[in-house]
Write an enzyme that holds these catalytic residues in place. Structure first.
Site, short mmCIF file in Angstrom:
data_model
loop_
_atom_site.label_atom_id
_atom_site.label_comp_id
_atom_site.label_asym_id
_atom_site.label_seq_id
_atom_site.Cartn_x
_atom_site.Cartn_y
_atom_site.Cartn_z
N ASN A 7 0.88 -1.17 0.00
CA ASN A 7 0.00 0.00 0.00
C ASN A 7 0.92 1.23 0.00
O ASN A 7 1.45 1.61 1.04
CB ASN A 7 -0.89 -0.03 1.25
CG ASN A 7 -1.88 1.11 1.28
OD1 ASN A 7 -1.85 2.00 0.43
ND2 ASN A 7 -2.77 1.09 2.26
N ARG A 92 -2.53 -2.07 -3.59
CA ARG A 92 -3.76 -1.28 -3.44
C ARG A 92 -3.64 -0.08 -4.40
O ARG A 92 -2.66 0.65 -4.37
CB ARG A 92 -3.86 -0.78 -2.00
CG ARG A 92 -5.01 0.16 -1.84
CD ARG A 92 -5.05 0.76 -0.46
NE ARG A 92 -6.19 1.64 -0.37
CZ ARG A 92 -6.18 2.82 0.22
NH1 ARG A 92 -5.08 3.27 0.78
NH2 ARG A 92 -7.25 3.55 0.27
N HIS A 181 -13.10 3.06 -0.45
CA HIS A 181 -13.09 2.00 0.57
C HIS A 181 -13.75 0.72 0.04
O HIS A 181 -14.25 -0.09 0.83
CB HIS A 181 -13.85 2.40 1.85
CG HIS A 181 -13.30 3.58 2.58
ND1 HIS A 181 -14.10 4.55 3.13
CD2 HIS A 181 -12.02 3.94 2.85
CE1 HIS A 181 -13.35 5.46 3.72
NE2 HIS A 181 -12.09 5.12 3.56
N HIS A 209 -18.19 1.99 7.18
CA HIS A 209 -16.73 2.09 7.37
C HIS A 209 -16.47 3.48 7.95
O HIS A 209 -16.50 4.48 7.24
CB HIS A 209 -16.03 1.90 6.01
CG HIS A 209 -14.54 2.05 6.07
ND1 HIS A 209 -13.67 1.01 5.84
CD2 HIS A 209 -13.76 3.12 6.32
CE1 HIS A 209 -12.43 1.43 5.97
NE2 HIS A 209 -12.45 2.72 6.25
N ASN A 212 -10.91 7.64 9.86
CA ASN A 212 -10.53 9.01 9.62
C ASN A 212 -11.27 9.52 8.38
O ASN A 212 -11.76 10.64 8.33
CB ASN A 212 -9.01 9.03 9.42
CG ASN A 212 -8.49 10.41 9.57
OD1 ASN A 212 -9.11 11.24 10.24
ND2 ASN A 212 -7.37 10.68 8.95
N GLY A 213 -11.33 8.64 7.37
CA GLY A 213 -12.26 8.83 6.25
C GLY A 213 -13.40 7.85 6.47
O GLY A 213 -13.14 6.73 6.91
N ARG A 242 -12.43 16.09 6.69
CA ARG A 242 -13.23 16.37 5.48
C ARG A 242 -14.65 16.74 5.85
O ARG A 242 -15.22 16.16 6.79
CB ARG A 242 -13.23 15.16 4.56
CG ARG A 242 -11.94 14.96 3.83
CD ARG A 242 -11.93 13.67 3.04
NE ARG A 242 -10.87 12.79 3.51
CZ ARG A 242 -10.82 11.49 3.28
NH1 ARG A 242 -11.75 10.89 2.60
NH2 ARG A 242 -9.83 10.77 3.75
N ASP A 283 -9.32 13.60 15.62
CA ASP A 283 -9.29 12.23 16.15
C ASP A 283 -10.49 11.98 17.04
O ASP A 283 -10.73 12.69 18.02
CB ASP A 283 -7.99 12.04 16.94
CG ASP A 283 -7.75 10.58 17.27
OD1 ASP A 283 -6.77 10.02 16.77
OD2 ASP A 283 -8.56 10.02 18.05
N ARG A 285 -11.09 9.88 19.28
CA ARG A 285 -10.82 9.66 20.71
C ARG A 285 -10.76 11.00 21.46
O ARG A 285 -11.32 11.14 22.54
CB ARG A 285 -9.50 8.91 20.91
CG ARG A 285 -9.63 7.45 20.60
CD ARG A 285 -8.29 6.79 20.46
NE ARG A 285 -7.66 7.17 19.18
CZ ARG A 285 -6.66 6.51 18.63
NH1 ARG A 285 -6.15 5.46 19.22
NH2 ARG A 285 -6.17 6.88 17.48
N ILE A 332 -13.12 4.04 13.91
CA ILE A 332 -14.22 4.47 14.78
C ILE A 332 -15.26 3.36 14.92
O ILE A 332 -15.71 3.05 16.03
CB ILE A 332 -14.87 5.77 14.23
CG1 ILE A 332 -13.84 6.91 14.20
CG2 ILE A 332 -16.10 6.16 15.05
CD1 ILE A 332 -14.34 8.20 13.54
N GLU A 334 -14.97 0.23 14.78
CA GLU A 334 -14.52 -0.92 15.57
C GLU A 334 -14.26 -0.57 17.02
O GLU A 334 -14.24 -1.45 17.88
CB GLU A 334 -13.23 -1.50 14.95
CG GLU A 334 -13.46 -2.13 13.59
CD GLU A 334 -12.16 -2.47 12.86
OE1 GLU A 334 -11.12 -2.60 13.51
OE2 GLU A 334 -12.21 -2.60 11.62
N ASN A 335 -14.02 0.72 17.30
CA ASN A 335 -13.51 1.07 18.64
C ASN A 335 -14.34 2.07 19.44
O ASN A 335 -13.93 2.47 20.52
CB ASN A 335 -12.11 1.66 18.51
CG ASN A 335 -11.11 0.64 18.02
OD1 ASN A 335 -10.81 -0.31 18.71
ND2 ASN A 335 -10.64 0.84 16.81
N GLU A 387 -8.48 -5.17 4.55
CA GLU A 387 -8.30 -4.90 3.12
C GLU A 387 -7.09 -5.65 2.57
O GLU A 387 -7.11 -6.11 1.43
CB GLU A 387 -8.11 -3.39 2.91
CG GLU A 387 -9.42 -2.63 3.13
CD GLU A 387 -9.23 -1.19 3.60
OE1 GLU A 387 -8.77 -1.00 4.75
OE2 GLU A 387 -9.52 -0.27 2.83
#
Ligand code: ADP
Length: 404
Positions: A7, A92, A181, A209, A212-213, A242, A283, A285, A332, A334-335, A387
């Site tokens: 990648n 990728r 994605h 998904h 961050n994006g 964004r 972020d 978090r 995000i 997943e967490n 991915e």
């Protein structure tokens, strides 16, 4: 077969090395600051769990690939004795426009077609091309496969991918929704389909998904019907930096008010908006902890994200004519239990029910977690995205007859 997945970024190159017999990652790492002072490789060999970081000059991606090969074949930290053990390389590639509906084996002609898609994502495409060139130079003759972020979305019908601008824009400049994605949406929807007790063609899934994006997709019968990112990754829900969707008339209005050039406006929308522009951190978090400490703007960001994702889930259920499952994935998704809960709560009138204890504890441990209760009208799952594994699988499948 052993597959190296690459990648490439403009000054970085991430890699994972797979043994496809049991789909395990043997090693992974990252080359940073390629072409800049202070380039370094971070490498981890996962069989013995050994890792190292080394500063080594890398003037280009070809040097970076040589560092990767040296790491993979190193007696101390490596997992193979020579690069002959690398069967094929999977890359990728961010944008395949309408030219690529699936992964392909590299040829000179294919590389030219990728170059023709460059306008849609110049920085990412240049990075991929540098990664491809680096591999070709470091491992001449090795089969290479390209996996496109846009390919899975190519099944969208015209009514979903066309915009209400004049038709010549589509014909002359290829202006349409492409989505991003795709490899992630493909992986998590594929895993979700296996968990549903019905034939694939009858399945209706919304994949979220959120990283961050972020992008949301409607996947009906295993095929994308619509997705929230558009002509570029700027569209859809608010993201780290964004803006996501807004009234297009605001673009010229803001440019006039602020005296922004097109380049400055693009930079503004991509890098200074979203969470960062609204509350000062990109972020999630940080945003979550600021909201907990009473920061109203941070709370607004969390509310906006939950609201916008809910809107997509609602509209995508309508266009698919129902909904079997919602999948959360990426950083995000997943967490961040609070975001998942905020979305599920808004969908409670439609019978969506989370197991709150399970949801509160569910963070990524590389395993799939069912978040909904048994009596929920819609299944809700956390499925960690992978991915790289999709790229490795496509590469193994497409390169199997080419491997020497
Ligand atoms: P990218 O789009 O760059 O791949 P990610 O999918 O890694 O981004 O998502 C980054 C976002 O996910 C950030 O907003 C971050 O706060 C959040 N995130 C990532 N890892 C964690 C974690 N372990 N705990 C909480 N949030 C996380």
């Amino acid at each position: 077969m052993k597959i190296l997945v690459i990648n490439a970024g403009s000054s970085s190159l991430k890699y994972q090395f797979f043994d496809m017999e049991n789909e395990t990652v043997l090693a992974k790492g990252n080359c940073d600051r390629i072409g800049i002072e202070g380039s370094a490789i971070k490498h981890k060999q996962l069989i013995k769990g050994v890792e190292y970081e080394e500063k080594t000059p890398m003037k280009d991606h070809s040097d970076a690939m040589k560092a990767v090969i040296a790491a993979l074949t190193s007696p101390e930290h490596g997992c193979i004795t020579s690069m002959d053990e690398i069967s094929a390389i999977g890359h990728r590639v961010v944008h395949g426009a309408s030219s690529f509906t699936e992964s392909v084996v590299a040829t000179d002609e294919i590389i030219e077609t990728i170059k023709s898609c460059r306008d849609f994502a110049p920085l990412h495409t240049d990075a991929s091309l540098m990664g491809i060139k680096g591999c070709t130079e470091a491992m001449p003759g090795k089969p290479q496969v390209f996996v496109f972020d846009t390919a899975f979305h190519q099944t969208m019908p015209a009514e979903a991918y066309m915009y209400g601008v004049s038709y010549d824009m589509y014909e002359e400049y290829g202006i349409r929704r492409y989505g991003m994605h795709g490899t992630s949406h493909r992986y998590v929807s594929g895993e979700m389909i296996k968990l549903l007790d019905k034939p694939e063609e009858d399945t209706k899934i919304v994949t979220c998904h959120l990283g961050n994006g972020s992008s949301i997709s409607a996947v009906k019968g295993g095929k994308v019907m619509d997705t929230s990112m558009g002509f570029t990754p700027l569209a859809g829900v608010i993201m780290g930096t964004r803006s996501g969707d807004f009234d297009p008339a605001m673009v010229t209005y803001i440019m006039e008010k602020k005296g922004f050039t097109p380049a400055k406006m693009s930079d503004y929308m991509n890098k200074k908006c979203g969470f960062l522009g609204l509350c000062g951190s990109s972020d999630c978090r940080d945003v979550e902890s600021a909201a907990k400490n009473g920061d109203k703007k941070a709370q607004l960001v969390l509310d906006m994200l939950a609201y916008q994702v809910t809107k997509y889930i609602g509209s995508y259920s309508a266009i698919m004519g129902g909904l079997d499952a919602i999948v959360f994935t990426a950083g995000i998704g997943e967490n961040t239990p609070s975001i998942r809960k905020a979305i599920a709560d808004r969908l409670a009138p439609f019978g969506v029910k989370l197991d709150e204890d399970v949801n509160a504890k569910a963070r990524v441990q590389s395993n799939i977690i069912k978040l909904s209760t048994d009596d929920s009208s819609v299944k809700v799952y956390l499925i960690p995205t992978n991915e790289e594994l999709v790229i490795a699988r496509d590469t193994a499948r497409l390169a199997k007859d080419l491997v020497k």
